[in-house]
Design a protein around this motif. Structure first.
Motif, PDB file in Angstrom:
ATOM      1  N   GLY A   1     -24.461  76.849 -72.360  1.00  0.00           N
ATOM      2  CA  GLY A   1     -24.145  76.732 -70.946  1.00  0.00           C
ATOM      3  C   GLY A   1     -23.742  78.030 -70.295  1.00  0.00           C
ATOM      4  O   GLY A   1     -23.267  78.955 -70.970  1.00  0.00           O
ATOM      5  N   GLU A   2     -23.964  78.130 -68.994  1.00  0.00           N
ATOM      6  CA  GLU A   2     -23.541  79.265 -68.179  1.00  0.00           C
ATOM      7  C   GLU A   2     -22.955  78.723 -66.886  1.00  0.00           C
ATOM      8  O   GLU A   2     -23.410  77.696 -66.375  1.00  0.00           O
ATOM      9  CB  GLU A   2     -24.724  80.190 -67.846  1.00  0.00           C
TER      10      GLU A   2
ATOM     11  N   ASP B   1     -22.992  85.576 -60.481  1.00  0.00           N
ATOM     12  CA  ASP B   1     -23.513  86.635 -61.348  1.00  0.00           C
ATOM     13  C   ASP B   1     -22.467  87.689 -61.679  1.00  0.00           C
ATOM     14  O   ASP B   1     -22.461  88.240 -62.781  1.00  0.00           O
ATOM     15  CB  ASP B   1     -24.726  87.302 -60.686  1.00  0.00           C
ATOM     16  N   HIS B   2     -21.575  87.997 -60.739  1.00  0.00           N
ATOM     17  CA  HIS B   2     -20.590  89.053 -60.975  1.00  0.00           C
ATOM     18  C   HIS B   2     -19.414  88.576 -61.829  1.00  0.00           C
ATOM     19  O   HIS B   2     -18.592  89.383 -62.270  1.00  0.00           O
ATOM     20  CB  HIS B   2     -20.071  89.605 -59.638  1.00  0.00           C
ATOM     21  N   ASP B   3     -19.332  87.254 -62.065  1.00  0.00           N
ATOM     22  CA  ASP B   3     -18.225  86.724 -62.873  1.00  0.00           C
ATOM     23  C   ASP B   3     -18.717  85.517 -63.667  1.00  0.00           C
ATOM     24  O   ASP B   3     -18.104  84.454 -63.676  1.00  0.00           O
ATOM     25  CB  ASP B   3     -17.053  86.326 -61.964  1.00  0.00           C
ATOM     26  N   LYS B   4     -19.793  85.714 -64.390  1.00  0.00           N
ATOM     27  CA  LYS B   4     -20.420  84.615 -65.123  1.00  0.00           C
ATOM     28  C   LYS B   4     -19.657  84.306 -66.405  1.00  0.00           C
ATOM     29  O   LYS B   4     -19.114  85.196 -67.059  1.00  0.00           O
ATOM     30  CB  LYS B   4     -21.873  84.963 -65.450  1.00  0.00           C
TER      31      LYS B   4
ATOM     32  N   GLY C   1     -16.948  78.420 -77.965  1.00  0.00           N
ATOM     33  CA  GLY C   1     -16.115  79.382 -77.269  1.00  0.00           C
ATOM     34  C   GLY C   1     -16.723  79.826 -75.959  1.00  0.00           C
ATOM     35  O   GLY C   1     -17.943  79.767 -75.775  1.00  0.00           O
ATOM     36  N   ARG C   2     -15.869  80.243 -75.027  1.00  0.00           N
ATOM     37  CA  ARG C   2     -16.298  80.758 -73.734  1.00  0.00           C
ATOM     38  C   ARG C   2     -15.963  82.234 -73.638  1.00  0.00           C
ATOM     39  O   ARG C   2     -15.014  82.712 -74.254  1.00  0.00           O
ATOM     40  CB  ARG C   2     -15.619  80.008 -72.588  1.00  0.00           C
TER      41      ARG C   2
ATOM     42  N   LYS D   1     -22.110  86.960 -73.611  1.00  0.00           N
ATOM     43  CA  LYS D   1     -22.534  86.147 -74.758  1.00  0.00           C
ATOM     44  C   LYS D   1     -21.825  86.611 -76.028  1.00  0.00           C
ATOM     45  O   LYS D   1     -21.434  85.787 -76.864  1.00  0.00           O
ATOM     46  CB  LYS D   1     -24.050  86.248 -74.926  1.00  0.00           C
ATOM     47  N   LYS D   2     -21.645  87.916 -76.153  1.00  0.00           N
ATOM     48  CA  LYS D   2     -20.992  88.469 -77.334  1.00  0.00           C
ATOM     49  C   LYS D   2     -19.552  87.984 -77.452  1.00  0.00           C
ATOM     50  O   LYS D   2     -19.085  87.579 -78.520  1.00  0.00           O
ATOM     51  CB  LYS D   2     -21.023  90.001 -77.272  1.00  0.00           C
ATOM     52  N   GLU D   3     -18.836  87.993 -76.326  1.00  0.00           N
ATOM     53  CA  GLU D   3     -17.450  87.535 -76.342  1.00  0.00           C
ATOM     54  C   GLU D   3     -17.376  86.041 -76.630  1.00  0.00           C
ATOM     55  O   GLU D   3     -16.503  85.583 -77.386  1.00  0.00           O
ATOM     56  CB  GLU D   3     -16.774  87.834 -75.003  1.00  0.00           C
TER      57      GLU D   3
END
Length: 226
Positions: free
Chosen positions: A180-181, A185-188, A204-205, A209-211
């Motif tokens: 999910g997203e 865009d500036h705070d996705k 996890g959120r 994507k890496k975080e």
């Protein structure tokens, strides 16, 4: 006399006696009893509390995605003696301490415990003289670089830890799945699940994507008791 120290501190006292008190070690106060010279111990007590709330507030508002346990560890690392004496050395606090003859002759100006205590006393002196905003500005000078370095160097690599555990059992398959997203865009924000043999073992959120993958691995490790 104390103008050079005030320049190092980045703060000018309206009441210079507060700064003098913050620099006064108990050994000096004991030798000067007849002159009613108090030590910095009471200021140290107050400074410890002021430092605690400022560092906690700083972490809460500046590192919004850091979990509670990590926040606690980071705050503890900043308010410990080792860190405080380091801060004291950056402003050359030892040069200005008022020490008794015994402490002076045995290297008290370089003693970590004395420097750390004096630094907390200075925080309290600034707090009393200029209020919470002044103390906050002073502490933030040190917090900015300290927490940035510790978050960069001390953050656990949860994905690597999880991978190492899974690899102990041959044939196990670990996969991260973007599910999910949300947000502009500036705070996705991204939601990722980590799957072990097609079974979800953590989610996890994160702002990337890496975080989000790191947070998913962290949850998986937590559920495993790691």
């Amino acid at each position: 006399m104390l103008e050079e120290l005030e320049k190092n501190l980045g703060y000018t006292f309206a009441d210079k006696s507060l700064l003098e008190n913050a620099l006064t070690h108990s050994s000096y106060a004991n030798e000067m009893k007849k002159h009613s010279c108090g030590s910095n111990e009471r200021l140290e007590f107050l400074g410890d509390a002021v430092l605690g709330i400022i560092s906690a507030e700083y972490l809460y508002f500046h590192h919004t995605r850091v979990p509670e346990g990590e926040l606690t560890r980071l705050r503890a690392s900043m308010v410990c003696e080792r860190s405080l004496q380091g801060f004291a050395r950056t402003v050359e606090l030892g040069r200005w301490l008022r020490l008794g003859r015994g402490e002076e002759n045995t290297g008290g100006r370089e003693r970590s415990s004395i420097l750390a205590d004096a630094f907390e006393a200075v925080i309290a002196a600034i707090y009393i003289d200029g209020g919470f905003p002044a103390a906050k500005r002073f502490v933030t000078r040190f917090a900015d670089s300290f927490f940035a370095a510790h978050l960069e160097n001390g953050r656990r690599d949860y994905k690597t830890e999880l991978q190492e555990i899974v690899q102990k059992n041959h044939g196990e398959k670990l996969e991260y799945v973007l599910v999910g997203e949300s947000g502009p865009d500036h705070d996705k924000q991204f939601l990722v699940e980590v799957h072990l043999n097609n079974n979800c073992i953590g989610a996890g959120r994160g702002g990337s994507k890496k975080e989000a993958e790191q947070m998913a691995a962290r949850e998986a490790l937590s559920l495993m008791g790691q």
